[in-house]
Design a protein around this motif. Structure first.
Motif, PDB file in Angstrom:
ATOM      1  N   UNK A 318       0.798  -1.209  -0.078  1.00  0.00           N
ATOM      2  CA  UNK A 318      -0.053  -0.048   0.104  1.00  0.00           C
ATOM      3  C   UNK A 318       0.566   1.226   0.046  1.00  0.00           C
ATOM      4  N   UNK A 319       2.225   0.991   0.174  1.00  0.00           N
ATOM      5  CA  UNK A 319       3.050   2.176  -0.058  1.00  0.00           C
ATOM      6  C   UNK A 319       3.589   2.592  -1.273  1.00  0.00           C
ATOM      7  N   UNK A 320       3.194   4.098  -1.608  1.00  0.00           N
ATOM      8  CA  UNK A 320       4.045   4.844  -2.773  1.00  0.00           C
ATOM      9  C   UNK A 320       5.371   5.250  -2.319  1.00  0.00           C
ATOM     10  N   UNK A 321       6.194   5.787  -3.566  1.00  0.00           N
ATOM     11  CA  UNK A 321       7.525   6.044  -3.296  1.00  0.00           C
ATOM     12  C   UNK A 321       7.697   7.232  -4.111  1.00  0.00           C
ATOM     13  N   UNK A 322       8.418   8.011  -3.629  1.00  0.00           N
ATOM     14  CA  UNK A 322       8.931   9.366  -4.267  1.00  0.00           C
ATOM     15  C   UNK A 322      10.518   9.487  -4.508  1.00  0.00           C
ATOM     16  N   UNK A 323      11.074  10.075  -5.365  1.00  0.00           N
ATOM     17  CA  UNK A 323      12.472  10.404  -5.329  1.00  0.00           C
ATOM     18  C   UNK A 323      12.253  11.868  -6.115  1.00  0.00           C
ATOM     19  N   UNK A 324      12.148  12.951  -5.101  1.00  0.00           N
ATOM     20  CA  UNK A 324      11.834  14.587  -5.670  1.00  0.00           C
ATOM     21  C   UNK A 324      12.972  14.900  -6.812  1.00  0.00           C
ATOM     22  N   UNK A 334       2.970  -0.786  -8.281  1.00  0.00           N
ATOM     23  CA  UNK A 334       4.161  -0.857  -9.226  1.00  0.00           C
ATOM     24  C   UNK A 334       5.196  -1.910  -8.962  1.00  0.00           C
ATOM     25  N   UNK A 335       5.763  -1.725  -7.554  1.00  0.00           N
ATOM     26  CA  UNK A 335       6.672  -2.579  -7.092  1.00  0.00           C
ATOM     27  C   UNK A 335       6.276  -3.555  -6.042  1.00  0.00           C
ATOM     28  N   UNK A 348      15.651  -2.146  -7.817  1.00  0.00           N
ATOM     29  CA  UNK A 348      14.464  -2.884  -8.397  1.00  0.00           C
ATOM     30  C   UNK A 348      13.597  -1.772  -9.424  1.00  0.00           C
ATOM     31  N   UNK A 349      13.624  -0.488  -8.926  1.00  0.00           N
ATOM     32  CA  UNK A 349      13.007   0.307  -9.942  1.00  0.00           C
ATOM     33  C   UNK A 349      13.724   0.609 -10.933  1.00  0.00           C
ATOM     34  N   UNK A 350      14.970   0.469 -11.041  1.00  0.00           N
ATOM     35  CA  UNK A 350      15.839   0.523 -12.274  1.00  0.00           C
ATOM     36  C   UNK A 350      15.629  -0.532 -13.260  1.00  0.00           C
ATOM     37  N   UNK A 351      15.570  -1.634 -12.486  1.00  0.00           N
ATOM     38  CA  UNK A 351      15.330  -2.952 -13.432  1.00  0.00           C
ATOM     39  C   UNK A 351      14.160  -3.025 -14.096  1.00  0.00           C
TER      40      UNK A 351
END
Length: 447
Positions: A318-324, A334-335, A348-351
């Protein structure tokens, strides 16, 4: 042996056997025998679909249709898109049978289940509406001139939308959750399109064909059973359990391994791992074993050097992720849920962005704009800089369920200087996303 192939395959011009199925079927126009072709494939950044094409050689009638090949989503979805440019008009849209579309500025709505599912664009939706309205206008002008004049006014308003004299808002709402609007700025956040997931009510579940066991058989049941039901706590904690499932990549039958464990200084979690023998796809997922917390959780962690890469991190489903610093936003689905390190999460994001089987080849085929391809390549280079410790960033985890965790670098479990944790009261929309607003519904429980 060795001839098994995934049920849903990526479209490839070099595929010698695309496995299109041909079926003789009745033509609804002239009632002769026509031919229907079915193709099971995947839409990048979306899900599995079934493409259907019907042709009748007798009368020349043709029909193209798309249906979801994936299970009905756990939640419905609502997209609110602000259309300001030609690029927005060209956004691809996957619209299921259950999707309704509203053009806010001209107060025009296409109800749910009034049209078949299709893959189109924003401009394509407007053109289809115009074609439908113009279809019987010559007859109306003779029989009902007043109504024909009103319809002409609506057609003129629709034509003006395509000229983009002023921005307009398109709302797509789908109770089945099987619709999608393309993000042309992917993997960056889509500032012009807001996405909201909602829990279906009882009537909407019935409309998409979901019923509880009690509604079907009359037998009372307090909750919908999951694969782990029937096991004691000792069995869950003491061994690895196996249960049958379908591959999330190709839809083929496979087996999921499940183990319950305890993360120190946090809580119990369920770890699930799946490997598909057909397509080779592997998934590792972590789910909370102790329900939803009283408040939401926001975690900010500074990644300034390679030392910060070693922090343990639990990102729940249920957790979203940001890199400002990268203008990157990753939604909760997504993940999925995973227990890893900061470095593992970044990789994992890059792959996922560069996976040639899922995104990269599709995202930048022959039809992709060179400018967009160049921006994406620059974006990936920045990821390499982060993983080399050359580009400091901040990772922001926002979990409305409060089931995420990150390790502190201090021995006393207090937050260190590079870590900021905030608890907050959830909004009505966030409670709706988690299904908490429907918990008091009588005689009905959602999964």
């Amino acid at each position: 042996m060795g001839t098994n192939k995934p049920l849903f395959r990526n479209l490839n011009a070099d595929d010698p056997d695309p496995e299109a199925t041909e079926i003789e079927s009745l033509c609804m126009n002239c009632h002769a025998t026509g031919l229907t072709r079915l193709l099971l494939t995947k839409i990048p950044f979306y899900k599995e679909v079934v493409l259907m094409s019907f042709t009748c050689d007798q009368c020349g009638y043709q029909n193209n249709e798309i249906q979801s090949g994936a299970p009905i989503s756990d939640k419905g979805v609502k997209f609110v898109l602000t259309v300001k440019s030609e690029r927005d008009l060209n956004r691809q849209i996957v619209k299921s049978d259950y999707a309704s579309i509203k053009l806010v500025e001209i107060d025009f709505e296409i109800p749910s289940e009034s049209q078949k599912g299709e893959v189109t664009t924003v401009e394509g939706i407007i053109n289809r509406i115009i074609m439908g309205l113009e279809q019987d206008q010559p007859v109306r002008r003779i029989q009902h001139p007043d109504i024909a004049t009103q319809i002409d006014e609506v057609i003129n308003k629709l034509q003006k939308l395509k000229t983009l004299e002023e921005p307009f808002t398109l709302i797509l709402e789908d109770m089945s959750g099987n619709s999608f609007i393309e993000n042309p700025n992917a993997p960056k956040n889509d500032e012009r399109c807001k996405v909201h997931y909602f829990t279906r009510n009882k009537e909407q579940d019935h409309e998409v064909g979901i019923f509880t066991k009690e509604e079907i058989t009359g037998e009372k049941e307090s909750a919908i059973l999951h694969p782990i039901s029937g096991y004691t706590l000792e069995e869950l904690e003491g061994e690895v359990l196996k249960f049958p499932t379908n591959c999330s990549n190709c839809g083929s039958p496979c087996t999921t391994n499940m183990k319950m464990t305890n993360i120190p200084h946090f809580k119990e979690v369920v770890i699930m791992a799946t490997t598909c023998d057909i397509c080779g796809h592997r998934t590792n997922e972590v789910k909370s074993g102790s329900g939803i917390e009283e408040k939401g959780l926001r975690i900010e962690v500074d990644v300034n050097s390679k030392d910060d890469f070693s922090r343990d991190i639990l990102k729940s489903e249920t957790c979203s992720l940001k890199i400002p610093q990268l203008q990157l936003e990753v939604g909760p689905h997504a993940l999925g849920g995973r227990f890893t390190t900061v470095e593992g999460l970044l990789k994992a994001i890059q792959e996922q962005l560069c996976d040639p089987q899922n995104s990269y080849l599709y995202m930048f085929g022959d039809s992709q704009e060179p400018k967009s391809k160049r921006k994406f390549e620059e974006f990936i280079k920045k990821f390499d800089e982060i993983l080399e410790g050359e580009l400091p960033v901040t990772i922001v985890l926002d979990d409305p369920a409060g089931n995420s965790y990150i390790q502190s670098m201090r021995d006393d479990d207090q937050t260190d200087e590079g870590l900021r944790i905030t608890h907050y009261q959830r909004s009505f929309e966030q409670n709706d996303d988690l299904g908490l607003n429907d918990m008091k519904t009588e005689n009905y429980e959602t999964a």
